[in-house]
Design a protein around this motif. Sequence first.
Motif, PDB file in Angstrom:
ATOM      1  N   ARG A  18       0.824  -1.209   0.000  1.00  0.00           N
ATOM      2  CA  ARG A  18       0.000   0.000   0.000  1.00  0.00           C
ATOM      3  C   ARG A  18       0.860   1.262   0.000  1.00  0.00           C
ATOM      4  O   ARG A  18       0.526   2.261  -0.650  1.00  0.00           O
ATOM      5  CB  ARG A  18      -0.928   0.006   1.215  1.00  0.00           C
ATOM      6  N   LYS A  19       1.947   1.221   0.715  1.00  0.00           N
ATOM      7  CA  LYS A  19       2.838   2.377   0.764  1.00  0.00           C
ATOM      8  C   LYS A  19       3.394   2.685  -0.618  1.00  0.00           C
ATOM      9  O   LYS A  19       3.513   3.856  -1.013  1.00  0.00           O
ATOM     10  CB  LYS A  19       3.987   2.108   1.741  1.00  0.00           C
ATOM     11  N   ILE A  20       3.730   1.648  -1.368  1.00  0.00           N
ATOM     12  CA  ILE A  20       4.228   1.831  -2.731  1.00  0.00           C
ATOM     13  C   ILE A  20       3.141   2.438  -3.614  1.00  0.00           C
ATOM     14  O   ILE A  20       3.387   3.376  -4.381  1.00  0.00           O
ATOM     15  CB  ILE A  20       4.730   0.492  -3.308  1.00  0.00           C
ATOM     16  N   LEU A  21       1.923   1.906  -3.497  1.00  0.00           N
ATOM     17  CA  LEU A  21       0.831   2.407  -4.335  1.00  0.00           C
ATOM     18  C   LEU A  21       0.504   3.864  -4.019  1.00  0.00           C
ATOM     19  O   LEU A  21       0.187   4.648  -4.916  1.00  0.00           O
ATOM     20  CB  LEU A  21      -0.416   1.538  -4.146  1.00  0.00           C
ATOM     21  N   ARG A  22       0.603   4.234  -2.744  1.00  0.00           N
ATOM     22  CA  ARG A  22       0.248   5.606  -2.362  1.00  0.00           C
ATOM     23  C   ARG A  22       1.177   6.643  -2.978  1.00  0.00           C
ATOM     24  O   ARG A  22       0.843   7.834  -3.003  1.00  0.00           O
ATOM     25  CB  ARG A  22       0.237   5.735  -0.836  1.00  0.00           C
ATOM     26  N   ARG A  23       2.323   6.219  -3.469  1.00  0.00           N
ATOM     27  CA  ARG A  23       3.200   7.150  -4.177  1.00  0.00           C
ATOM     28  C   ARG A  23       2.598   7.544  -5.521  1.00  0.00           C
ATOM     29  O   ARG A  23       3.050   8.492  -6.158  1.00  0.00           O
ATOM     30  CB  ARG A  23       4.584   6.527  -4.368  1.00  0.00           C
ATOM     31  N   GLU A  24       1.577   6.810  -5.952  1.00  0.00           N
ATOM     32  CA  GLU A  24       0.884   7.118  -7.201  1.00  0.00           C
ATOM     33  C   GLU A  24      -0.353   7.968  -6.947  1.00  0.00           C
ATOM     34  O   GLU A  24      -1.122   8.241  -7.862  1.00  0.00           O
ATOM     35  CB  GLU A  24       0.471   5.812  -7.897  1.00  0.00           C
ATOM     36  N   VAL A  25      -0.547   8.389  -5.689  1.00  0.00           N
ATOM     37  CA  VAL A  25      -1.751   9.112  -5.294  1.00  0.00           C
ATOM     38  C   VAL A  25      -1.409  10.544  -4.889  1.00  0.00           C
ATOM     39  O   VAL A  25      -0.464  10.778  -4.139  1.00  0.00           O
ATOM     40  CB  VAL A  25      -2.449   8.396  -4.113  1.00  0.00           C
ATOM     41  N   GLY A  26      -2.190  11.510  -5.404  1.00  0.00           N
ATOM     42  CA  GLY A  26      -2.099  12.892  -4.963  1.00  0.00           C
ATOM     43  C   GLY A  26      -3.344  13.247  -4.182  1.00  0.00           C
ATOM     44  O   GLY A  26      -4.426  12.721  -4.454  1.00  0.00           O
ATOM     45  N   MET A  27      -3.201  14.140  -3.203  1.00  0.00           N
ATOM     46  CA  MET A  27      -4.336  14.488  -2.339  1.00  0.00           C
ATOM     47  C   MET A  27      -4.422  15.991  -2.153  1.00  0.00           C
ATOM     48  O   MET A  27      -3.431  16.640  -1.795  1.00  0.00           O
ATOM     49  CB  MET A  27      -4.171  13.802  -0.977  1.00  0.00           C
ATOM     50  N   VAL A  28      -5.604  16.546  -2.409  1.00  0.00           N
ATOM     51  CA  VAL A  28      -5.884  17.949  -2.124  1.00  0.00           C
ATOM     52  C   VAL A  28      -6.843  17.974  -0.945  1.00  0.00           C
ATOM     53  O   VAL A  28      -7.990  17.532  -1.050  1.00  0.00           O
ATOM     54  CB  VAL A  28      -6.519  18.658  -3.333  1.00  0.00           C
TER      55      VAL A  28
END
Length: 251
Positions: free
Chosen positions: A73-83
């Motif tokens: 999950r930590k690896i995948l979250r690098r593909e996620v941006g959050m506003v």
Amino acid sequence: MITLKNIVKTFDGNTVLNNISTVFEQGKTNLIIGRSGSGKTVLLKSTLGLFEVDSGEIWYNDRNFTQMNQKERKILRREVGMVFQGGALFDSISVEGNVRFPLDMFSKMSPAEKQKRVEFCLDHVNIDKQAFNLSPSEISGGMQKRVAIARAIALNPKYLFCDEPNSGLDPETATVIDQLIQTLTKEFQMTTIINTHDMNSVIEIGESVLFISHGQKEWEGTKEDILKSDNQKLEDFIFANKLYAQMKKGQ
């Protein structure tokens, strides 16, 4: 693309999300709408993994997020941006430093590469170089939201989550932010999910709209489909908005 399959989430025995299934499409602005307390924020946070679902599956393209371990999950979250709703900028560092922050934390770029990426992102959200060295408190609320978007896209995410991005903004500035998010979504072909109660955002950028009421999926479609809907709960929600009421009567 993000796919939700039969999502159920409870808190202390109370069902907050009840068997919700939907698809958030790539390259489109996917909106989650509903009244306060409807479950839309819980759905957004569950999709992000901030809340663990009780049952159901969350798929990021062909990857089953619900079956991943913490490392995956930590690896995948690098593909996620959050506003975040309030922008969540660091006031102790400059505008430029805020956008550089995720690059310092998660990338292996050289200083020169980071600087180039920071300038690229700020340019894409129309922040002038004169503001680069200012602190967030020295710029307007609209500019703060644009800097927050620049920070969210710094790592070139595949998935962009926006929690009430227009909160606290005047209608004109809110429209600018909506259009900016939609433009970036198409340019970078991100899967963008926007949690909002602002019907003006639906009018502007509602390419795919999910309406939640009392934790259940009541309706989904496009902004054009809303005007043709005969769903009573959706009607009650949108008729609270005067502009939509006028549009509906003028069909």
